[in-house]
Design a protein around this motif. Structure first.
Motif, PDB file in Angstrom:
ATOM      1  N   GLU A 320      41.035 -88.542  71.350  1.00 34.78           N
ATOM      2  CA  GLU A 320      40.903 -87.189  71.848  1.00 34.78           C
ATOM      3  C   GLU A 320      40.242 -87.462  73.353  1.00 34.78           C
ATOM      4  O   GLU A 320      39.438 -88.355  73.590  1.00 34.78           O
ATOM      5  CB  GLU A 320      39.993 -86.653  70.967  1.00 34.78           C
ATOM      6  CG  GLU A 320      40.230 -86.169  69.535  1.00 34.78           C
ATOM      7  CD  GLU A 320      41.395 -85.374  69.362  1.00 34.78           C
ATOM      8  OE1 GLU A 320      41.207 -84.346  70.319  1.00 34.78           O
ATOM      9  OE2 GLU A 320      42.318 -85.287  68.739  1.00 34.78           O
ATOM     10  N   PRO A 321      40.813 -86.224  73.925  1.00 32.08           N
ATOM     11  CA  PRO A 321      40.374 -86.053  75.574  1.00 32.08           C
ATOM     12  C   PRO A 321      38.732 -85.759  75.728  1.00 32.08           C
ATOM     13  O   PRO A 321      38.436 -84.790  74.900  1.00 32.08           O
ATOM     14  CB  PRO A 321      41.170 -85.242  75.910  1.00 32.08           C
ATOM     15  CG  PRO A 321      41.545 -84.230  74.846  1.00 32.08           C
ATOM     16  CD  PRO A 321      41.736 -85.084  73.771  1.00 32.08           C
ATOM     17  N   GLU A 322      38.097 -86.384  76.474  1.00 27.12           N
ATOM     18  CA  GLU A 322      36.828 -85.923  77.007  1.00 27.12           C
ATOM     19  C   GLU A 322      36.454 -84.484  77.400  1.00 27.12           C
ATOM     20  O   GLU A 322      35.757 -83.609  77.150  1.00 27.12           O
ATOM     21  CB  GLU A 322      35.785 -86.941  77.827  1.00 27.12           C
ATOM     22  CG  GLU A 322      35.831 -88.440  77.015  1.00 27.12           C
ATOM     23  CD  GLU A 322      35.162 -89.314  78.077  1.00 27.12           C
ATOM     24  OE1 GLU A 322      34.524 -88.666  79.335  1.00 27.12           O
ATOM     25  OE2 GLU A 322      34.977 -90.529  77.919  1.00 27.12           O
ATOM     26  N   THR A 323      37.609 -84.250  78.138  1.00 24.15           N
ATOM     27  CA  THR A 323      37.635 -82.882  78.712  1.00 24.15           C
ATOM     28  C   THR A 323      39.156 -82.271  78.431  1.00 24.15           C
ATOM     29  O   THR A 323      39.922 -82.820  79.152  1.00 24.15           O
ATOM     30  CB  THR A 323      37.278 -83.031  80.207  1.00 24.15           C
ATOM     31  OG1 THR A 323      36.116 -83.601  80.628  1.00 24.15           O
ATOM     32  CG2 THR A 323      37.405 -81.533  80.896  1.00 24.15           C
ATOM     33  N   VAL A 395      50.228 -83.556  76.092  1.00 19.24           N
ATOM     34  CA  VAL A 395      49.526 -83.662  74.915  1.00 19.24           C
ATOM     35  C   VAL A 395      48.418 -84.399  74.570  1.00 19.24           C
ATOM     36  O   VAL A 395      47.496 -83.992  73.857  1.00 19.24           O
ATOM     37  CB  VAL A 395      50.742 -83.554  73.659  1.00 19.24           C
ATOM     38  CG1 VAL A 395      51.844 -82.639  73.848  1.00 19.24           C
ATOM     39  CG2 VAL A 395      51.118 -85.321  73.721  1.00 19.24           C
ATOM     40  N   ARG A 396      48.382 -85.513  75.383  1.00 12.96           N
ATOM     41  CA  ARG A 396      47.087 -86.562  75.455  1.00 12.96           C
ATOM     42  C   ARG A 396      45.952 -85.708  75.770  1.00 12.96           C
ATOM     43  O   ARG A 396      44.902 -86.052  75.902  1.00 12.96           O
ATOM     44  CB  ARG A 396      47.311 -87.687  75.744  1.00 12.96           C
ATOM     45  CG  ARG A 396      48.396 -88.566  74.957  1.00 12.96           C
ATOM     46  CD  ARG A 396      48.856 -89.830  75.760  1.00 12.96           C
ATOM     47  NE  ARG A 396      49.717 -89.472  76.961  1.00 12.96           N
ATOM     48  CZ  ARG A 396      50.507 -90.246  77.500  1.00 12.96           C
ATOM     49  NH1 ARG A 396      50.672 -91.451  77.044  1.00 12.96           N
ATOM     50  NH2 ARG A 396      51.266 -89.768  78.723  1.00 12.96           N
ATOM     51  N   GLU A 397      46.054 -84.694  76.576  1.00 16.85           N
ATOM     52  CA  GLU A 397      44.972 -84.119  77.394  1.00 16.85           C
ATOM     53  C   GLU A 397      44.458 -82.886  76.769  1.00 16.85           C
ATOM     54  O   GLU A 397      43.556 -82.088  77.152  1.00 16.85           O
ATOM     55  CB  GLU A 397      45.232 -83.791  79.019  1.00 16.85           C
ATOM     56  CG  GLU A 397      45.665 -84.980  79.673  1.00 16.85           C
ATOM     57  CD  GLU A 397      46.159 -84.652  80.857  1.00 16.85           C
ATOM     58  OE1 GLU A 397      46.018 -83.481  81.278  1.00 16.85           O
ATOM     59  OE2 GLU A 397      46.262 -85.523  81.794  1.00 16.85           O
ATOM     60  N   MET A 398      45.161 -82.690  75.461  1.00 15.62           N
ATOM     61  CA  MET A 398      44.810 -81.478  74.806  1.00 15.62           C
ATOM     62  C   MET A 398      44.120 -81.990  73.353  1.00 15.62           C
ATOM     63  O   MET A 398      44.421 -82.940  72.941  1.00 15.62           O
ATOM     64  CB  MET A 398      45.975 -80.567  74.173  1.00 15.62           C
ATOM     65  CG  MET A 398      46.774 -80.151  75.432  1.00 15.62           C
ATOM     66  SD  MET A 398      48.284 -79.349  74.944  1.00 15.62           S
ATOM     67  CE  MET A 398      47.855 -78.030  74.124  1.00 15.62           C
TER      68      MET A 398
END
Length: 579
Positions: A320-323, A395-398
């Motif tokens: 999961e992304p931190e931001t 999608v990896r940044e969501m």
């Protein structure tokens, strides 16, 4: 002690304090019990001496120790059972949460079969650790240690002999356990395979009987059962020498201590009273070890279960992304995406755009990667290289919940839960009102299903939707997507094998679902291709053609060939041959 470390890992940080308190209570109880046995030495010495009345202070001290032991043992026993119950509940939750975050590539047939065994049988095996197995483990360590240390106060020679015996017993137990543990793990794997083969044989009965293969169809099952028998014999061969060896070493230790104590008594350096008491201590020293040998099988089973569950809990999940970033729109883009299953490439540098608010049809032969495209958009997997973007954001940044709130997926193989028709529609949005659920269901023509079944909307659909046809299951799946009401719909079209009535109903539901949304549909039917605003042709993991229907026909390429073949097949009919 490795099992206790694995138990801490399985319970998680939130239960570390409770497990430490339990271990503390058990250790104090074992310490008090060992100290009580040690008091037998001065008591017997005084009772058998010239002034027996001098034994009363030691008797009072012994009574105080046993009262303290009872006061600690009772809450320790309760805490053990309470921890076992908590462990069962929380492990099921932890396993469920973990499974929900695992990438779909993890879910092979073998792992899915083992997951049921893990969640049912293995969790029960682990429940016995705090409730029943921790106490003998703690007793086996603490009581002999107390006895050996106390022995130093009376005769250092017997203390050294007992320490040597303790090391010999520990080494024997470790060697025996190592062989048995490997045999147990092999037997567990074989048992799980045999159970899977039995289920497979039962489910395959319609096919086997239709082709008259009921005898030959048992080959795989017979092999699995034979392997199970062999594994059981191997486990016995591995376990019996260890159990016999441990018993022999433990009993030999008692005999050696008896011989040494007798020699010292005859030599005059050890009194008769001390000898009797110290021999009682020697027997008490061996007793927890022998009990541990008796329950060694249960300990190994629980240890293997802890190892398997911790391996599952340690399986990497999609990060999961931190931001987190928010999507800006509902357009979809693939940028040089590469992806494969188990080292076999499926997508090879795939680049394409799915326009916002339009229907895009995905066309291509089997194995071209069409369903993989849908799974990558929904982030069931992460690409090996390249990027998948929704609304201009990778999608990896969501966050997962942000991405899933934008997407509804209607798969070709629909799974329904063993509940009512209405319950299965409501899964699309559990907090929806009854009016919203009924509206979505009617739009997808689910009311026809409710009218047919006894019980109407409250009629059970059976396990996996077994009481419904494939088309009816598709309609409920579309109703779920309508109820969720997302701007993006991914549709693995499944109307090719439906009857005319179900196909028409599903087509109408699809049209309602596609209205004013970004739709990607894996297209098999001609009418879907005609209705599509944009068509992408895949082959060997790449885009080979894309455009609108008429332009692609004019190019006379892959799409035109596919269209002609579908048109030709569309007119096929089964006829009776002329006499």
């Amino acid at each position: 002690m490795a099992m206790i470390r694995r138990l801490f890992a399985a319970l998680g940080a939130e239960h570390t304090g409770a497990l430490r308190r339990l271990l503390g209570l058990l250790a104090v109880a074992a310490l008090l019990q060992g100290a009580a046995f040690v008091l037998l030495v001065p008591i017997l010495r005084e009772v058998l001496g010239d002034e027996p009345e001098r034994a009363w202070p030691w008797v009072i001290a012994l009574a105080a120790l046993w009262i303290g032991y009872a006061a600690v043992n009772y809450p320790g026993t309760l805490a053990g059972h309470r921890t076992g119950t908590t462990l069962s509940r929380d492990l099921h939750h932890r396993i469920g949460d973990k499974v929900a975050r695992l990438p779909l590539a993890w879910f092979t047939a073998e792992r899915v079969g083992g997951l049921g065994h893990l969640a049912a049988r293995r969790v029960v095996d682990i429940m016995s650790v705090p409730a029943h197995l921790l106490r003998p483990l703690v007793d086996t360590v603490v009581i002999p240690l107390v006895v050996v240390l106390a022995m130093l106060l009376f005769d250092w020679r017997l203390a050294v002999a007992m320490a040597v015996a303790a090391v010999a017993v520990a080494v024997t137990y470790r060697v025996a356990s190592r062989g048995m543990q490997a045999a147990d793990r092999h037997a567990d794997a074989v048992h799980a395979d045999a159970a899977g083969r039995i289920v497979e044989f039962a489910r395959a009965q319609p096919v086997l009987r239709a082709f008259g293969r009921t005898v030959e169809g048992r080959t795989a099952l017979d092999g699995a059962l034979a392997a199970e028998h062999t594994a059981g014999r191997r486990m016995l061969r591995a376990g019996i020498p260890g159990i016999v060896g441990l018993g022999f070493v433990a009993q030999a230790s008692v005999i050696a201590l008896l011989a040494l104590g007798t020699y010292l008594a005859l030599d005059g350096s050890l009194g008769t009273a001390e000898l009797i008491a110290l021999l009682v201590l020697a027997v008490r020293f061996v007793e927890p070890v022998m009990f541990l040998a008796e329950i060694g099988g249960a300990i190994r089973v629980a240890d293997n279960a802890l190892t398997e569950i911790n391996a599952l809990l340690a399986t990497p999940t999609l990060p999961e992304p931190e931001t987190a970033r928010q999507a800006d729109g509902a357009g979809i883009e693939f940028d040089e995406v590469r992806f494969g299953y188990d080292g076999t490439a499926v997508l090879e540098g795939l680049s394409m755009r799915i326009p916002q608010g339009r229907m895009t049809a995905l066309v291509g032969p089997s194995g071209a990667g069409k369903t993989t495209v849908i799974k990558l958009i929904a982030r069931f997997f992460d690409p090996d290289a390249g990027a998948v973007r929704v609304g201009g954001v990778d999608v990896r940044e969501m966050r997962t919940e942000d991405l899933t709130s934008l997407i509804s997926v209607v798969f070709q193989d629909v799974y329904l839960f063993d509940g009512t028709v209405l319950d299965n529609v409501r899964i699309g949005r559990p907090d929806a009102t009854d009016e919203e659920v009924y509206a979505a269901a009617r739009t997808a023509r689910v009311q026809d299903i409710a009218e047919r079944l006894p019980g109407g909307w409250e009629a059970p659909v059976g396990e996996g939707g077994s009481r419904l046809s494939g088309g009816e299951r598709q309609r409920i799946s579309i109703a779920r997507a309508l109820l969720k009401n997302t701007p993006i719909v991914l549709f693995d079209e499944a109307t090719a094998a439906l009857d005319a009535e179900n196909e028409h109903a599903v087509q109408q539901a699809m049209a309602a679902l596609a209205r004013d949304r970004t739709v990607l549909v894996i297209a098999h039917r001609l009418h879907t291709l005609r209705q599509a605003d944009h068509i992408v042709v895949l082959d060997q993991g790449r885009v080979v053609e894309e455009g609108v229907h008429d332009d692609l026909l004019t190019r006379d390429g892959r799409y035109a060939h596919y269209w002609r073949e579908r048109n030709r097949a569309h007119g096929w009919r089964l006829t009776t041959p002329a006499p």
